[in-house]
Write an enzyme that holds these catalytic residues in place. Structure first.
Site, short mmCIF file in Angstrom:
data_model
loop_
_atom_site.label_atom_id
_atom_site.label_comp_id
_atom_site.label_asym_id
_atom_site.label_seq_id
_atom_site.Cartn_x
_atom_site.Cartn_y
_atom_site.Cartn_z
N HIS A 1 -24.23 -12.75 -19.35
CA HIS A 1 -25.63 -13.00 -18.95
C HIS A 1 -25.75 -13.29 -17.45
O HIS A 1 -26.67 -13.99 -17.04
CB HIS A 1 -26.21 -14.19 -19.74
CG HIS A 1 -26.49 -13.91 -21.18
ND1 HIS A 1 -25.50 -13.74 -22.10
CD2 HIS A 1 -27.66 -13.77 -21.85
CE1 HIS A 1 -26.05 -13.51 -23.29
NE2 HIS A 1 -27.35 -13.53 -23.16
N GLU B 1 -33.41 -2.18 -28.28
CA GLU B 1 -33.52 -1.61 -26.93
C GLU B 1 -33.42 -0.10 -26.90
O GLU B 1 -34.08 0.56 -26.10
CB GLU B 1 -32.46 -2.21 -25.99
CG GLU B 1 -32.77 -3.63 -25.50
CD GLU B 1 -32.19 -4.70 -26.40
OE1 GLU B 1 -31.70 -4.36 -27.50
OE2 GLU B 1 -32.22 -5.89 -26.01
#
Lengths: 338, 320
Positions: A136, A68
Site C-alpha cells: 500500500h 477492478e
C-alpha cells in the site's frame, strides 16, 4: 464581517482541491462520469470525490463492487460511447488486478485503431508512502510511464492538483493521475509552494515542469511529495550552501526535458530525487534523456536517489532507511557539489 | 429490423466461410504475418446474431472475431485489408486481425482472452446512462469464461440490471485444454442463476436455434431485466491458430466432427429437406460467395502497406 481577499490562501486540503476540480469538470461536461470503490456515498477513502454523488447523482458517480477488472474495463466501452470516465483505483498498488485493462486496452486502443478511437480516460489513484508497508505504499509512476500510450501525472501541491486534474479530464488521451497519500489530507496553508487554489476553473497543462526554486549550482529534478522535501532542503541551503534549482516535473509523461536541460546546461550538475523504485525507472530516464540531448560533457556530476529496488518495509525505522528523505537529499547535494 | 430468412442466413454463412478461407490464404504467403485465428465451423452462431441487433448496440469480440464483425455490419473490405496489414484497413494496419475497431458501429475486439466482457459492460452502462435502449454483447469462449472478469462483469450487470448479453462460443477447446477438464460444471449457462441472469445453452451448429435463443437473450437485456448468458456449443474446426499442429486432438474424432457436424452442410440439408432451394441453386449461391470473396481478396492484395514513417503515429491523439 470578514472580507476574503484574493491573496488569502483558501485553507482546503489537496483532496478537496481535487474534488473541486472534478466538480467543475462534471458541471461543464455531462459526459464526465466517475467510477470506483467508495467514490460515491463516502466520497472516496481520502475524500477526493466528496460531494460529487450528491450533486451529480448515483449514475454519474458510481460506487462499484470490488471488481477492478470490470469497472476499469468499463471505461473502454464508455469512452467508445463518447463518455469521459474517471476511474478511481483506490491505491495504485491495486493496479495489479486490472493492469490488463489499463495498458493493453486503454493505453493501446488509440494506436491499434490507427487513431480512430480515442480513450479520454483518467485513471485516478493514490500512491506514495504513509507507513502502509509493501502493498500500500508504492508510487509506480515509472511503471505506467514505461508502457506506451499513457500520460502520467503526479502533482506536488494543492494548486497543481486542481489544475492538473482539469487537464487530465479534458485530455483526449488516457491519463494516469497519481495522487500522493501523504499530501491528500494536508492543508494548503502548510505548503511552501502552490498553496493558492483559486475557486474558479483553471488548467495546469500536461508536460510543463515547474521550477519551484531557482538555483545555479545543482539541478534537482523531482516530483510529487518529494518536491516539498527538496524545496525545504534548498531553502535551508540558501545563502549558506550550494544554490539548488528544484524542478517539479508535474508529469512523467510527457517528460519536460526542455526545462530540465535548460537548467542542467547552466548548473552542470543533475540530481534526481524519486520516491519510486530506482531501477529501470524515471530517474534513469531523466539522466539518459539529458545526456542524449546535452552530451556527457555537459554534466560535471550526476546522481539519483530513490527506493533502491526494495519493497517498502513496515517498520518506520526501515521505511525511513529506504525512502529518499531530507537527510538523503542533503547528502546527495553534498556529493554532487563536492 | 428485418429478420433474415434461413436461406439468407445460409448465404451469410457461406460468405463468412469464404471470408475466413480467404484470410487463410495470406498465412503461407506471409501477407498475414502474425497468428491468425479462424472461426471456421462457428458460422451458425454469427449468422444467428443477424436481425436481432440495432446499429447502436455494441458487440465486443475476441481474438476469433471476424464473423462477429461481419454480423455487426463492419465493411468486409476494410476488415480484410486490416487482416492483410494494409494502410487501407479498418485501422490503417495498426491493429491487425485481432484488433478490429469500428467506433460508429460500436464494434471492438481484444486479443486478450476474457478482456471483452468488461468493455461490453461499459457499453451496457452507457446505454443505461443515456437511456438509449441499446444492449451490449460481449463475446467470449469456453476458455474465457474461466477468467475472473467473467464473474466480475456478470455480477455487476446482475446487481445493476445492465443490458449485457454474454455470448459464449463453447468450441470445447481452450487451445489444447478441453472444456471438460477446465470447468467445474457440465455447462456454462447454468452459472446464470448466480448472477440473476437469464441463461440458455443452445446448439451452436443450428442457425435457427441460435437465432431464436439470441433474439430471446437480446430481448431480455433490452427489456431491462439484466444480463443474459447464451452458451452456444460448437467445435473449433481449425487449430487454435493457423499453423497450430493441433496434435492434442484425436485426428479421427476431429475428421468425423468436421464431416458430420459442419454447420454449413447441416443448414444446406435443412434447406433441401424443406424444399426451400434445390441443389443447383445452393451450389450457385456458394460459388457466388466464393467468387465475391476472391474478387475482394484480389483487390485488397493490390493495396499498399502502411508507410514505415507512420509507425509512431497515433500513440497519443493529441500528437505528443
Amino acid at each position: 464581517m470578514t472580507v476574503e481577499t484574493s491573496a488569502a490562501v483558501r485553507n482546503i486540503n489537496v483532496s478537496q482541491a481535487i474534488a473541486e476540480s472534478l466538480r467543475l469538470e462534471m458541471a461543464r461536461d455531462e459526459k464526465v462520469v466517475v467510477l470506483g470503490e467508495d467514490v460515491g456515498l463516502q466520497g472516496g477513502v481520502f475524500g477526493s470525490t466528496r460531494g460529487l454523488q450528491r450533486e451529480f447523482g448515483a449514475m454519474r458517480v458510481r460506487d462499484t463492487p470490488i471488481a477492478e477488472m470490470a469497472f476499469t474495463g468499463m471505461a473502454v466501452g464508455l469512452a467508445i460511447e463518447g463518455y469521459r470516465p474517471v476511474v478511481e483505483i483506490m491505491f495504485v498498488d491495486f493496479i495489479g488486478v486490472c493492469l490488463e485493462q489499463v495498458f493493453n486496452a486503454i493505453g493501446k486502443i488509440p494506436y491499434m485503431s490507427g487513431g480512430r478511437v480515442e480513450m479520454p480516460v483518467v485513471i485516478k489513484t493514490a500512491g506514495g508512502c504513509i507507513g502502509s508497508a509493501a502493498q500500500h505504499s508504492q508510487c509506480l509512476w515509472g511503471t505506467f510511464a514505461h508502457l506506451p500510450g499513457l500520460k502520467v501525472v503526479a502533482p506536488s501541491s494543492p494548486h497543481d492538483s486542481k489544475g492538473l486534474m482539469a487537464a487530465a479530464v479534458e485530455s483526449d488521451d488516457p491519463v494516469v493521475f497519481i495522487e500522493h497519500k501523504g499530501l491528500l489530507l494536508q492543508k494548503a496553508a502548510t505548503f511552501e509552494h502552490g498553496a493558492d487554489v483559486p475557486k474558479e476553473r483553471y488548467v495546469v497543462p500536461l508536460g510543463q515542469a515547474n521550477v519551484v526554486h531557482a538555483g545555479s549550482d545543482v539541478t534537482l529534478v523531482t516530483l510529487s511529495a518529494s518536491v516539498s522535501d527538496a524545496l525545504a532542503v534548498a531553502q535551508e541551503l540558501d545563502g549558506t550552501g550550494p544554490s539548488v534549482e528544484v524542478i517539479d516535473l508535474r508529469t512523467v509523461v510527457p517528460l519536460d526535458l526542455d526545462t530540465i536541460c535548460a537548467s542542467v546546461a547552466r548548473t552542470g550538475r543533475l540530481l534526481v530525487v524519486d520516491e519510486d523504485y530506482v531501477g529501470f525507472g524515471l530517474s534513469g530516464e531523466v539522466i539518459s534523456g539529458v545526456v542524449e540531448r546535452l552530451g556527457p560533457q555537459a554534466l560535471r556530476a550526476v546522481k539519483r536517489i530513490g527506493v533502491a529496488d526494495t519493497p517498502i518495509p513496515a517498520a518506520k525505522s526501515l521505511e525511513e532507511a529506504v525512502l529518499p528523505g531530507r537527510d538523503a537529499i542533503r547528502r546527495a547535494i553534498d556529493e554532487v557539489t563536492r | 429490423m428485418s429478420t433474415p430468412t434461413l436461406l439468407e442466413r445460409y448465404r451469410a454463412m457461406l460468405e463468412m466461410r469464404s471470408f475466413e478461407e480467404a484470410c487463410q490464404q495470406g498465412v503461407p504467403t506471409r501477407e498475414v504475418h502474425g497468428e491468425l485465428h479462424s472461426a471456421i465451423g462457428q458460422e451458425a452462431i454469427a449468422a444467428g446474431m443477424l436481425g436481432s441487433l440495432r446499429e447502436d448496440d455494441a458487440v465486443v469480440s475476441t481474438h476469433r472475431n471476424h464473423l462477429h464483425a461481419l454480423a455487426k455490419g463492419v465493411d468486409p473490405r476494410a476488415m480484410m485489408a486490416e487482416i492483410f496489414e494494409k494502410s487501407t484497413g479498418l485501422c490503417g494496419g495498426f491493429g491487425g486481425h485481432m484488433h478490429l475497431f469500428d467506433k460508429r458501429l460500436r464494434f471492438s475486439t481484444t486479443g486478450i482472452v476474457g478482456a471483452s466482457l468488461p468493455v461490453a459492460l461499459g457499453h451496457a452502462y452507457a446505454a443505461v446512462l443515456g437511456g438509449t435502449g441499446a444492449v451490449a454483447v460481449g463475446v467470449t469462449g469456453d476458455g474465457g469464461a474461466n477468467i475472473g472478469s467473467f464473474h466480475e462483469c456478470l455480477n455487476i450487470a446482475g446487481a445493476w440490471k445492465l443490458p449485457l448479453v454474454v455470448l459464449i462460443e463453447n468450441n470445447e477447446w481452450a487451445i489444447s485444454v478441453p472444456f471438460s477438464e477446465s470447468t467445474a460444471t457440465p455447462t456454462l449457462a447454468e452459472r446464470a442463476p448466480a448472477y440473476g441472469a437469464w441463461g440458455k445453452r443452445v446448439d451452436g451448429l443450428d442457425v435457427e436455434a441460435v437465432t431464436e435463443a439470441f433474439a430471446e437473450a437480446v430481448a431480455h437485456a433490452r427489456a431491462g431485466h439484466g444480463p443474459a448468458i447464451l452458451e452456444a456449443t460448437c467445435y473449433r474446426f481449425r487449430g487454435h491458430y493457423e499453423g497450430d499442429l493441433d496434435l492434442y486432438r484425436k485426428a479421427d474424432e476431429k475428421a468425423q466432427r468436421l464431416a458430420e457436424r459442419d454447420p454449413l452442410a447441416l443448414t444446406r440439408q435443412t434447406l433441401l429437406d424443406r424444399g426451400v432451394a434445390g441443389e443447383a441453386e445452393l451450389d450457385a449461391m456458394a460459388a457466388a460467395a466464393s467468387a465475391r470473396t476472391a474478387e475482394l481478396l484480389e483487390s485488397v492484395r493490390r493495396d499498399p502497406s502502411p508507410a514505415p514513417a507512420t509507425a509512431h503515429d497515433h500513440v497519443f491523439v493529441s500528437g505528443r
